[in-house]
Design a protein around this motif. Sequence first.
Motif: not given
Lengths: 824, 578
Positions: A632-633, A635-637, A640, A726-727, A730
Amino acid sequence: MVQKKRKLITHIILIFLIIVILFPVVWVITTSIRRDEAAFSTKLFSSRVSLQNYRDLVFPEKNLPYLIQSLQSMIQLVKPYDSWDKDKLNNKIDNYIDRVENYLLETENRLDEVEQSYENIKNYLLEHSHDIKNQVINNIENLINIINISNLQPTIENEAALYVILSKERFNSTTHKALKDFLDSFTDLDTSSRSNYEKALEKLKESYEKTLNGYDKIYLNTENELNKCKFEINELQKKYQVFQNKIFEINIILEKDITPELEKLTESLKNLNNLKENIKNSSTENPYIIDDSEPIKNLEEVDKLLNDLITNLEKLPGYDNLKNILKIQKDEIEKLMLENDSLKNKLVYSNLINIYYSELHPRILKIYNEIKTNIFDIKDIIYAFENLNDQLEKLKNKENELTNKKLEIEKKLFEVQQLFIEPQKVYNLKIFKEKLHNLITSLEKAKSFSKIDLIKYHSTLKTLREFSNSYNEKDELQKNVNKIIQDLNWIEIYRDFESKMEKIPENLKNILTDMEKSLNDFKNSYKDLLNLSSNGIFVSSEILNKMYDTVKMDFVNKVRANMSIASRKASILLDLIPFNVLKSDFKNIDKQLFRIDQIWKQKIKHYFWLWVLNSVIISLIVATITTAVCAIAAYPFSRMKFFGRRYGIIALLLIQMFPGVVFMIAIYDLLNFIGRYVSFLGIDTLGGLIFAYLTNIAFNMFLIKGFYDTIPISLEEAAIVDGATRFQSFYKIILPLSRPILTVVFLLIFMGTFNEYVVARIILQDVKHYTYALGLQSFATGPYETEWGLFTAAALLGMAPMIILFLSLQKYLVSGLTRGAIKE
Amino acid sequence: MLKNITKFFLWFLLSIFNIFLFWISFFLLQNNYYELSIVLFTLIILIDFFIFNPKAYPYRYIIPALILLFILVLYPIYFTFKIAFTNYGTGHFMTKQDAIERLLYDPNFSYVIDENPVSYKVFVVYNGLSPTDDFVILFKVNNELFLGEKPIPKKTRGQEVLLSQFDLFKIDNESISLNGKNYQIIPWENDLEKINLIIINNKSYKSFYSPDNDLLAINAPHFKTRIAQNYLSHAEYITPDGSKYALKIASDGKWRFMKIQRLYRLSYKEIYENGKLQMQLSLINNYTNKEVLEKDGAFYDIDENGQETFLMGFIDFVGWKNFVRIIKDPKISGPFFRIFIWTFIWALLSVILSLAVGLPFALVLNDTNLKGRNIYRTLLIIPWAIPVFISALVWRNGLLNESYGIINKFLLPLLGINSIKWLNDPFWARVGVLLVNMWLTFPYMMTISLGALQSIPPELYEVAAIDGAGKIKRFLNITFPLLMSIIAPLLVSSFAFSFNNFTIIYLITGGGPPIPNSTTPTGYTDILISYVYKLAFEGGQGQNFGFASAISILIFFLVGGISILNFKLTGTFEEVNR
């Protein structure tokens, strides 16, 4: 061609190195399947193979000692049986009694089988005893034929050599008989009568003395003298030591005791003289003249004594300090004696006289006399000491001379003895031949394969071994002797085997009947005991105690040692015995004895399954949580842009570089605190350990992010266009696509956690909470340090899946570890 | 509709989560874990901010990772730094607050006012023939009977009970009712010895133990081990007039209840500081009426002669003392610098030796014409694949063991060498651990070298061959420099790893053999990290968390430096930016 050869060499070197490098692994595997105690074995590998270690580890058998101990716990109603109800307990006890009975029965059956096989072996060997005997006799006869004895001329050397051998022998001994031919031909006498034998020896002695040239006597004489000389030196040295100690003592007295006192006296005398100077100027007069004749006389006496002392001292070397002091004193005393007449009417003079007479004079006398005695002593001693020294010097010279002489003669003697070697070889061969003849006659009398016959074989083997050890040449004979020794070896081992086997059945049967009786008694009494116990009275069954003692003491002392030797010998005989028919019997004996031992042996208590289970549970949970959090963590890295993205990840990676141990104090403290309120997250709990393991985030996140980066963004964009959040994009697109990397990360964390040792060591304390790593360590340390069987089996069970996992994940591991370094 | 329900549910979850964290954070505050409380509080605010602010959307994904990082990484770092400046360790485990509380409340810190014990009798409930832990005690004070039940914990620290109390009530009748309970004394006498049974709400308590009754002496062990130790060691019984009774060992060796008073009380004292009158808390000994001395992170009692007796230590701030000790205390600095230097030698030699073994293998296996190279490679990787602790134990127990080990028993006699003290000789112990580490790590070096060799373009060799360079020249001038430029960062991180390779050292030699004349547990093969472990977690000379933390910080900066260097080398900084 050269290329091919080089390739071959490369392969050979590689294979050799791999064998060396993988030796520890090979050792683990082979040791884990060994049946004997590897730590105490003299062999690196053993042919006696069994899977018993694995059985003990994976399915620990509830064998006799365990059953008896459990029965005792049930009677005593200790944990875990304290909460059981009565029927359940009764059933369990009945069950265990049945099992004990079965084990006793099994032991009996197996013992029968052992006896059967042993009987078979004995019978077979008895039947074939004739063959065995003939075989051995044949072999020895062949040997006799091989022995080639060269003829010797009656030279002086040969005769002398013969004398050396025969001088120690009696008439008609084996040696005499063997060498009779030589003796007769050398001396032209028929030595079958005692008188002739002695005459012949006389003759030989002459030539012996001629060859030796009297060296042996000289040698003996010098040696005697040398010993005497050494003895004298020793005695003198003892005396020397005594004198040295005395001198040392006297010196200490003179220096530490007398000299300081003398110095004080000198000081006092000086003061007295000063006083005398002053008297001259004093004006107080005495009404009458003072009588000083007595003190002056004394002074003169002292002066004489002092003179004597000084002259005596002068003769001695050293003592300069003492000499100086005495000289000064002499001056002072003489000064004291001078010009006293003018002072006789002064009052103070009486004072001076008094001081000297009552205070100083006795002291002076005492100390001078002390010095005198000491000096006289020392004078004598030094004289004796010098005498002693001279004597010692002389003796030592003599000793040196004698030693040199002895060496010279030794050399000559050695040269002469060299001459004896060749003939002696021939004689020894002859003696050996004679002995072999004797052996054949004694063996021919053997009719069966009984103990007495076995002793005959034993003595044959002994003779052959002795010869083989003393015979230095490597020729046909030596080879043949060794071969016979090898062929006969099994009989020797069989002898040991037999002696042990005779004892086992009887002892074991006694123990079995004992146990059966006790078990019956127990069957009749346990219900009452259990009732008493359940009423809150502490009871333990004496019968069970006795049974346990029988298992622990009687069995171990009376049977087990014999059994293990018999078992080992049987396994050796399996390879050595020349009768293939018997192999199955030996195998059977070895097998049955081993099984009996397994039934009766007290085994190590361990929680192997619990440890593995703990490890697997911990690793699974940690891997699941960490993978989920990281997935999960990451993904934004990957997708985004936000504040802190760059430095965040660098900081994370940096922090991750530090080993967990550095933070362990903090984590320990934290868990200790949490554990006070939430018991499943404290120290010594699996929950706490799992919590402490959840730190491995940054690196794995980075790994997953790398994979996300490779998934095209267009997939997500399409989904978002279709109305996904977005979620959702993912969750529904990225996650399924990255299943491979998630699996890899999961397995990596699983392995890492499974292989972790330090943190577990710090957090876990109770044996039942141990992880596999801690458990394995407990197998390898303390009292189990030499129990290699269990340890290696456990190690192999632990490392095999890890190696397989590692090798199958190799690709990812390597690319993960070398990522960034090797760029395409 | 469904969406609304999910949304509502999520809101509900969030609020529960918030409340829960708030509660924990307050709870921590109460228990003096200020820092952890602040960490949690910050976490709540951050999480709420991420959730309520649409601009912070990306951060929502990081929340779980953030929680773990804050609690398991950031807080421990902070904690380590904090502890390094304190004397935390054996004898100094409590906070000052706890220590004071203990001195004030623990019945062990009390003194007997009246040497004459009061008589008492214990009654318990039986389960069949065996007594249970359910008990009441009957006291006889000044000819009056009082009943006491199981004491109720008043002051606790986690699960540990500091002080438990029970207010005794007077029994003046055969049966009384109090607080909804019926108490019945049978037979009703004013003599303890004669009372045999107490019935409370139909539960019967039978007479069990009294120090003066010989018939009941049989129950003394049970009373002492199960009742007295578990319930009465920290208990006080208080009579209605306020006097306190606690179990003490009397002069005749029996355990009796005596009238006690607290040994310490809190009081304010006035001191002048900077010319101002200030009030300061201080502890006073009731018995001697003297103030308790506070010195070096511990409380001391002072008696009439001015003698100091140690009472209790607490965690105290000691400034740079732990760091200064490393340099100034000769019994620490000597062994410490030995360990420090050995740590560097160990890390460096580990890298060099394993590369020296791994690289030749890589060079040989890089030949594509070699048959079976994959099999060879797989076999050679096995030492790396075995879990480190298994290899370490196998080497220690089976191979390096001084009396049974394969090397001493079979290999060395074969070569005609005397057996070597692998674990007890300083030099050979170091050789031993290096050997094992080389065995464990050369496959890694081989693998990375292989990867690097494959990335060297073959054209370079062709050109060099045309120029007439020999094999050795080609290796020295092309292969080796290129290889090093590629694997250098990996060597650096391998160095950092070896620097902290605790498992091998600990499992093989345990750091030993010990260095003589050291006040801390040091050994010749100890590296910094194993030294820290021994200081903190291995008894013997007592735990010393403060000093261990100070060295941890040293390691922290050393490894941090190496890591930053490594990131520079690998270009991680740029990669992250991509």
